[in-house]
Write a protein that holds these residues in place. Structure first.
Motif, PDB file in Angstrom:
ATOM      1  N   UNK A  49       8.538 -17.514   6.191  1.00  0.00           N
ATOM      2  CA  UNK A  49       8.830 -17.405   4.658  1.00  0.00           C
ATOM      3  C   UNK A  49       7.855 -17.905   3.844  1.00  0.00           C
ATOM      4  N   UNK A  50       7.212 -18.993   4.460  1.00  0.00           N
ATOM      5  CA  UNK A  50       5.830 -19.451   3.605  1.00  0.00           C
ATOM      6  C   UNK A  50       4.876 -18.665   3.529  1.00  0.00           C
ATOM      7  N   UNK A  51       4.591 -17.873   4.632  1.00  0.00           N
ATOM      8  CA  UNK A  51       3.456 -17.111   4.975  1.00  0.00           C
ATOM      9  C   UNK A  51       3.667 -15.821   4.077  1.00  0.00           C
ATOM     10  N   UNK A  52       4.950 -15.814   3.923  1.00  0.00           N
ATOM     11  CA  UNK A  52       5.213 -14.265   2.762  1.00  0.00           C
ATOM     12  C   UNK A  52       4.805 -14.577   1.496  1.00  0.00           C
ATOM     13  N   UNK A  53       5.151 -15.961   1.354  1.00  0.00           N
ATOM     14  CA  UNK A  53       4.794 -16.366  -0.121  1.00  0.00           C
ATOM     15  C   UNK A  53       3.365 -16.245  -0.507  1.00  0.00           C
ATOM     16  N   UNK A  54       2.286 -16.681   0.532  1.00  0.00           N
ATOM     17  CA  UNK A  54       1.061 -16.974   0.423  1.00  0.00           C
ATOM     18  C   UNK A  54       0.534 -15.284   0.316  1.00  0.00           C
ATOM     19  N   UNK A  55       1.207 -14.673   1.109  1.00  0.00           N
ATOM     20  CA  UNK A  55       0.697 -12.941   1.475  1.00  0.00           C
ATOM     21  C   UNK A  55       1.107 -12.458  -0.017  1.00  0.00           C
ATOM     22  N   UNK A  56       2.131 -12.728  -0.422  1.00  0.00           N
ATOM     23  CA  UNK A  56       2.508 -12.079  -2.000  1.00  0.00           C
ATOM     24  C   UNK A  56       1.788 -12.665  -3.158  1.00  0.00           C
ATOM     25  N   UNK A  57       1.538 -13.863  -3.021  1.00  0.00           N
ATOM     26  CA  UNK A  57       0.866 -14.381  -4.249  1.00  0.00           C
ATOM     27  C   UNK A  57      -0.664 -14.464  -4.311  1.00  0.00           C
ATOM     28  N   UNK A  58      -1.061 -14.697  -3.160  1.00  0.00           N
ATOM     29  CA  UNK A  58      -2.674 -14.720  -3.308  1.00  0.00           C
ATOM     30  C   UNK A  58      -3.329 -13.778  -2.440  1.00  0.00           C
ATOM     31  N   UNK A  59      -2.739 -12.925  -1.469  1.00  0.00           N
ATOM     32  CA  UNK A  59      -3.439 -11.804  -0.757  1.00  0.00           C
ATOM     33  C   UNK A  59      -3.367 -10.382  -1.326  1.00  0.00           C
ATOM     34  N   UNK A  60      -1.945 -10.055  -1.346  1.00  0.00           N
ATOM     35  CA  UNK A  60      -1.701  -8.640  -1.685  1.00  0.00           C
ATOM     36  C   UNK A  60      -2.080  -8.384  -3.141  1.00  0.00           C
ATOM     37  N   UNK A  61      -2.255  -8.938  -4.253  1.00  0.00           N
ATOM     38  CA  UNK A  61      -2.736  -8.841  -5.603  1.00  0.00           C
ATOM     39  C   UNK A  61      -4.202  -8.381  -5.366  1.00  0.00           C
ATOM     40  N   UNK A  62      -4.878  -9.270  -4.755  1.00  0.00           N
ATOM     41  CA  UNK A  62      -6.286  -8.946  -4.522  1.00  0.00           C
ATOM     42  C   UNK A  62      -6.611  -7.625  -3.709  1.00  0.00           C
ATOM     43  N   UNK A  63      -5.921  -7.591  -2.670  1.00  0.00           N
ATOM     44  CA  UNK A  63      -6.006  -6.333  -1.985  1.00  0.00           C
ATOM     45  C   UNK A  63      -5.795  -4.987  -2.675  1.00  0.00           C
ATOM     46  N   UNK A  64      -4.466  -5.032  -3.561  1.00  0.00           N
ATOM     47  CA  UNK A  64      -4.260  -3.881  -4.326  1.00  0.00           C
ATOM     48  C   UNK A  64      -5.328  -3.529  -5.407  1.00  0.00           C
ATOM     49  N   UNK A  65      -5.813  -4.685  -5.705  1.00  0.00           N
ATOM     50  CA  UNK A  65      -7.019  -4.361  -6.791  1.00  0.00           C
ATOM     51  C   UNK A  65      -8.157  -3.899  -6.165  1.00  0.00           C
ATOM     52  N   UNK A  66      -8.668  -4.274  -5.189  1.00  0.00           N
ATOM     53  CA  UNK A  66     -10.021  -3.971  -4.527  1.00  0.00           C
ATOM     54  C   UNK A  66      -9.653  -2.656  -3.664  1.00  0.00           C
ATOM     55  N   UNK A  67      -8.702  -2.262  -3.096  1.00  0.00           N
ATOM     56  CA  UNK A  67      -8.329  -0.896  -2.453  1.00  0.00           C
ATOM     57  C   UNK A  67      -8.299   0.125  -3.419  1.00  0.00           C
ATOM     58  N   UNK A  68      -7.842  -0.068  -4.728  1.00  0.00           N
ATOM     59  CA  UNK A  68      -7.744   0.862  -5.625  1.00  0.00           C
ATOM     60  C   UNK A  68      -9.084   0.959  -6.313  1.00  0.00           C
ATOM     61  N   UNK A  69      -9.968   0.037  -6.400  1.00  0.00           N
ATOM     62  CA  UNK A  69     -11.105   0.434  -6.916  1.00  0.00           C
ATOM     63  C   UNK A  69     -12.214   1.112  -6.004  1.00  0.00           C
ATOM     64  N   UNK A  70     -12.050   0.690  -4.556  1.00  0.00           N
ATOM     65  CA  UNK A  70     -12.629   1.645  -3.725  1.00  0.00           C
ATOM     66  C   UNK A  70     -12.299   2.986  -3.417  1.00  0.00           C
ATOM     67  N   UNK A  71     -11.281   3.275  -3.803  1.00  0.00           N
ATOM     68  CA  UNK A  71     -10.678   4.684  -3.248  1.00  0.00           C
ATOM     69  C   UNK A  71     -11.289   5.810  -4.231  1.00  0.00           C
ATOM     70  N   UNK A  72     -11.799   6.683  -3.599  1.00  0.00           N
ATOM     71  CA  UNK A  72     -12.458   7.865  -4.367  1.00  0.00           C
ATOM     72  C   UNK A  72     -11.320   8.896  -4.931  1.00  0.00           C
ATOM     73  N   UNK A  73     -11.488   9.396  -5.939  1.00  0.00           N
ATOM     74  CA  UNK A  73     -10.458  10.624  -6.704  1.00  0.00           C
ATOM     75  C   UNK A  73     -10.187  11.338  -5.412  1.00  0.00           C
ATOM     76  N   UNK A  74      -9.039  12.082  -5.355  1.00  0.00           N
ATOM     77  CA  UNK A  74      -8.757  12.972  -4.253  1.00  0.00           C
ATOM     78  C   UNK A  74      -8.156  12.306  -3.178  1.00  0.00           C
ATOM     79  N   UNK A  75      -8.145  11.122  -2.757  1.00  0.00           N
ATOM     80  CA  UNK A  75      -7.496  10.706  -1.480  1.00  0.00           C
ATOM     81  C   UNK A  75      -5.957  10.091  -1.996  1.00  0.00           C
ATOM     82  N   UNK A  76      -5.201  10.708  -1.548  1.00  0.00           N
ATOM     83  CA  UNK A  76      -3.839  10.809  -1.789  1.00  0.00           C
ATOM     84  C   UNK A  76      -3.234   9.536  -1.351  1.00  0.00           C
ATOM     85  N   UNK A  77      -2.028   9.161  -2.146  1.00  0.00           N
ATOM     86  CA  UNK A  77      -1.189   7.797  -1.971  1.00  0.00           C
ATOM     87  C   UNK A  77      -0.334   8.201  -0.750  1.00  0.00           C
TER      88      UNK A  77
END
Length: 367
Positions: free
Chosen positions: A317-345
């Motif tokens: 549960x501690x690991x999930x807190x770290x994942x949700x607070x410090x890792x996932x927001x950055x991954x969402x932002x970076x993956x979204x910025x890198x994804x070309x138009x036309x690549x589906x969700x």
């Protein structure tokens, strides 16, 4: 990009104190982990399917149905549903029922499993693993897409005028991922149907993962489902984090060294270097996960294994807190910025329903 977690549901002694959780404790821990995943903003919780000790999740839809009743947003999936030793009729019925209970928040990952003795327990022969996967899935697709099915094959009794109930929610079957670590035939199967391909790359080097994903993408395009970069790809991973990498390595080492799958083999350092395992700081997890794009292209789902090898629930549960607070927001932002138009969700029930409605309108216009 969908970001989530998967659990194999192992009941493993904690190597730091020798305590083994009871089956009841482990099952309830999996529920707590799923609820925490939704709380910290993850997208997906997936459970494995096993029918042998030291694992507990022998009935994935029972577990997921219970979790569905206690969550509102979390996508519920499997990792894996055994298409080889489970009856396609029962899979069709169970997951359609789960669809209705979860308001469509359901997909599934089909695989052959990695435990040889399971096959004879369910009346099958492991030497037929690939043919079983191919035939059983062909039947499963028909059961979800045809109201009345007449069918005859090699591995189960024929069906005559059979209707699987309940029907899929909104007449839209759950999205299917085909999972394989090493079998090109399964990548081919996923590509043939235009389904998703999930490579659980926690045990393999990046060169192998890249070859498998590239094969799937090329065959997806070959079968006319769209350009290779529109194929639907998912990857696995395993992480353990602390504020600094030295603390993470020191704390995780005894769990790694005694893990039931990869313990007593390569060193933690070698395994981390060669595979998707990341033990270190949140920033190291971010950097390594972003690097997966180099071997797999722009992909749709990333699932992390967080609760393996006897890690106590409090630590997970501690690991999930770290994942949700410090890792996932950055991954969402970076993956979204890198994804070309036309690549589906990643497909969801809502997107599949919208696609079906659009196809119906197109057919009406043509007619």
């Amino acid at each position: 990009m969908q970001l989530g977690i998967f659990s194999v549901g192992d009941v493993t002694p904690d190597p730091t104190n020798g305590r083994t959780p009871t089956e009841a404790e482990r099952i309830k821990a999996m529920v707590a982990i799923a609820l925490k995943a939704e709380e910290v903003g993850l997208d997906v919780f997936a459970t494995g399917e096993h029918h042998n000790p030291p694992f507990v999740p022998s009935s994935p839809t029972t577990l997921l149905g219970f979790i569905a009743a206690r969550t509102k947003r979390l996508e519920l999936s499997t990792a894996t549903t055994l298409i080889t030793t489970s009856d396609p009729v029962k899979i069709a019925e169970d997951f359609a029922m789960l669809q209705h209970l979860a308001d469509g928040r359901v997909d599934l990952m089909l695989g052959r499993g990695n435990t040889g003795p399971v096959y004879p327990w369910f009346g099958q022969d492991i030497r037929n693993g690939i043919p079983l996967a191919v035939e059983n899935y062909a039947l499963l697709r028909r059961l979800w897409r045809e109201d009345v099915v007449d069918w005859e094959g090699r591995f189960r009794t024929p069906l005559q005028s059979f209707t699987s109930t309940p029907r899929p929610l909104d007449d839209v079957p759950p999205f299917v991922w085909h999972a394989s670590i090493r079998s090109p035939e399964i990548a081919e199967q996923a590509a043939y149907y235009g389904d998703g391909f999930f490579h659980n790359n926690i045990f393999w080097n990046k060169e192998h993962v890249q070859r498998m994903v590239e094969l799937y993408r090329a065959r997806f395009e070959h079968y006319g489902h769209g350009p290779a970069d529109q194929a639907i790809v998912g990857l696995g991973g395993q992480v353990f984090m602390r504020k600094n990498s030295q603390d993470a390595i020191a704390e995780f080492r005894p769990y790694f060294d005694n893990a039931p799958v990869y313990g007593h083999g390569p060193s933690l350092e070698d395994f981390t270097d060669l595979t998707a395992l990341t033990v270190g700081s949140p920033q190291q997890v971010i950097e390594k996960t972003l690097s997966f794009r180099e071997m797999a292209g722009d992909y749709q789902r990333q699932l992390f294994l967080m609760d393996h090898a006897g890690l106590p629930l409090k630590t997970v549960l501690e690991q999930l807190d770290i994942l949700g607070e410090e890792v996932v927001p950055v991954l969402r932002r970076e993956f979204a910025a890198l994804k070309p138009a036309g690549v589906p969700d990643a497909p969801t029930h809502a997107s599949l329903l919208a696609a079906a409605a659009s196809e119906t309108k197109t057919e009406e216009v043509v007619a």
